[in-house]
Design a protein around this motif. Structure first.
Motif, PDB file in Angstrom:
ATOM      1  N   PRO A 134     -22.518  72.202  40.579  1.00 27.75           N
ATOM      2  CA  PRO A 134     -22.966  71.158  39.662  1.00 27.75           C
ATOM      3  C   PRO A 134     -24.036  70.295  40.337  1.00 27.75           C
ATOM      4  O   PRO A 134     -23.891  69.909  41.495  1.00 27.75           O
ATOM      5  CB  PRO A 134     -21.695  70.351  39.388  1.00 27.75           C
ATOM      6  CG  PRO A 134     -20.567  71.272  39.751  1.00 27.75           C
ATOM      7  CD  PRO A 134     -21.078  72.106  40.883  1.00 27.75           C
ATOM      8  N   ALA A 135     -25.130  70.013  39.618  1.00 29.64           N
ATOM      9  CA  ALA A 135     -26.226  69.301  40.274  1.00 29.64           C
ATOM     10  C   ALA A 135     -26.963  68.346  39.348  1.00 29.64           C
ATOM     11  O   ALA A 135     -28.043  67.864  39.707  1.00 29.64           O
ATOM     12  CB  ALA A 135     -27.220  70.312  40.855  1.00 29.64           C
ATOM     13  N   VAL A 136     -26.417  68.041  38.182  1.00 27.33           N
ATOM     14  CA  VAL A 136     -27.103  67.153  37.254  1.00 27.33           C
ATOM     15  C   VAL A 136     -27.318  65.788  37.909  1.00 27.33           C
ATOM     16  O   VAL A 136     -26.381  65.161  38.409  1.00 27.33           O
ATOM     17  CB  VAL A 136     -26.307  67.000  35.942  1.00 27.33           C
ATOM     18  CG1 VAL A 136     -26.944  65.934  35.047  1.00 27.33           C
ATOM     19  CG2 VAL A 136     -26.253  68.335  35.218  1.00 27.33           C
ATOM     20  N   GLY A 137     -28.562  65.350  37.930  1.00 28.76           N
ATOM     21  CA  GLY A 137     -28.890  64.052  38.521  1.00 28.76           C
ATOM     22  C   GLY A 137     -28.955  64.051  40.028  1.00 28.76           C
ATOM     23  O   GLY A 137     -29.084  62.979  40.632  1.00 28.76           O
ATOM     24  N   GLU A 138     -28.923  65.240  40.650  1.00 22.27           N
ATOM     25  CA  GLU A 138     -28.894  65.279  42.109  1.00 22.27           C
ATOM     26  C   GLU A 138     -29.983  66.189  42.687  1.00 22.27           C
ATOM     27  O   GLU A 138     -29.818  66.732  43.773  1.00 22.27           O
ATOM     28  CB  GLU A 138     -27.511  65.744  42.602  1.00 22.27           C
ATOM     29  CG  GLU A 138     -26.379  64.783  42.265  1.00 22.27           C
ATOM     30  CD  GLU A 138     -26.416  63.473  43.049  1.00 22.27           C
ATOM     31  OE1 GLU A 138     -27.523  62.968  43.353  1.00 22.27           O
ATOM     32  OE2 GLU A 138     -25.340  62.947  43.366  1.00 22.27           O
ATOM     33  N   VAL A 139     -31.100  66.341  41.985  1.00 20.83           N
ATOM     34  CA  VAL A 139     -32.211  67.149  42.484  1.00 20.83           C
ATOM     35  C   VAL A 139     -33.467  66.284  42.559  1.00 20.83           C
ATOM     36  O   VAL A 139     -33.833  65.618  41.588  1.00 20.83           O
ATOM     37  CB  VAL A 139     -32.480  68.365  41.585  1.00 20.83           C
ATOM     38  CG1 VAL A 139     -33.696  69.147  42.102  1.00 20.83           C
ATOM     39  CG2 VAL A 139     -31.257  69.279  41.518  1.00 20.83           C
TER      40      VAL A 139
END
Length: 277
Positions: A70-75
């Motif tokens: 999961p990576a929403v908002g973390e790239v």
């Protein structure tokens, strides 16, 4: 300036490169998915900091989700950093992928896609922004150079000459930027790792109203000393070099002023094991 780091068990944030650390051409490196899950389960924040500018942020997030991260908002991409170098209302000739267009438009500037038919003459552009672009050709090069000769400044998302894939190294955005810089007789301002705009983007992403980002509690993980390592130097955090991507000798650190390799490890899984021991 390097900030005195806290003890290893107090590292709170892992700034993680993608290509060569998490995956190779979106094929996960063994142990990387599990390592990120373990770090997060232990309370560490994992943020992905990539010089890959071609993809839109949602595409980066979806690609990570597809391998179980999961990576929403973390790239944070170099396209995001590059957009910090343009002003609202400016006309920007984008010689790059959709990720660059997205970031430029989000900044309030006007993105004009360089499709090779754009007339770059007569001062119609404030900036030429170059990133990885797999359709790059002579016509696009000519349009970008013409815009620069007509007064546009040159901005590059990153200077990586190559990037790692399961098939070996392939040309990176820096190779395209070098061609445009040569044809335009210009010195580019570069946004991505290890340059100041990316440091600014990281600080903005990790700061809150209550507290600014504290680099003393972070580690930058990457496979390139000249980008990831010097990024750690610029923001003042620790650097973990992993050998799962672009491999090469690092005994000679000439030109890498201030670089300290705090951890030299085979891969991200080894770093997670060290931090969670």
């Amino acid at each position: 300036m390097r900030i005195e780091p806290v003890s290893i068990d107090r590292i709170e944030t892992v700034l993680c490169d993608l290509d060569g650390v998490v995956w190779l051409a979106h094929e996960p490196i063994p142990g990387s998915v599990e390592a990120i899950a373990a770090l997060r389960a232990a309370g560490r924040r994992v943020v992905f900091v990539t010089n890959n500018s071609a993809a839109m942020i949602a595409e980066h997030e979806a690609s990570l989700e597809a391998i179980g991260i999961p990576a929403v908002g973390e790239v944070i991409s170099s396209a995001v950093a590059a957009a910090l170098l343009v002003e609202p209302g400016e006309r920007v000739l984008v010689t790059g992928g959709p990720g660059v267009v997205e970031a430029v438009e989000a900044s309030g500037a006007i993105a004009v896609v360089n499709d090779g038919t754009v007339d770059g003459r007569n001062g119609g552009f404030d900036a030429v922004l170059v990133g990885l672009h797999r359709d790059f050709d002579y016509q696009r090069l000519a349009a970008a150079a013409a815009a620069i000769h007509s007064g546009a400044r040159l901005v590059g998302t990153n200077s990586d000459s190559t990037y790692p894939t399961p098939r070996g190294l392939e040309p990176g955005g820096g190779s395209i930027l070098a061609a445009v810089a040569t044809a335009g007789d210009a010195v580019p301002t570069i946004a991505g790792k290890p340059h100041a705009p990316m440091a600014r983007a990281i600080a903005q992403h990790l700061s809150t109203d209550e507290a600014p980002f504290d680099p003393a509690t972070a580690v930058m993980v990457g496979d390139r000393p000249e980008t990831d390592g010097l990024m750690a130097v610029r923001i003042g955090c620790r650097f973990a070099l992993v050998r799962s991507g672009v491999n090469g000798p690092v005994n000679d650190l000439a030109g890498l002023d201030g670089l300290v390799i705090d951890f030299d490890l085979p891969d991200l899984a080894a770093l997670a094991a060290l931090l969670l021991a």
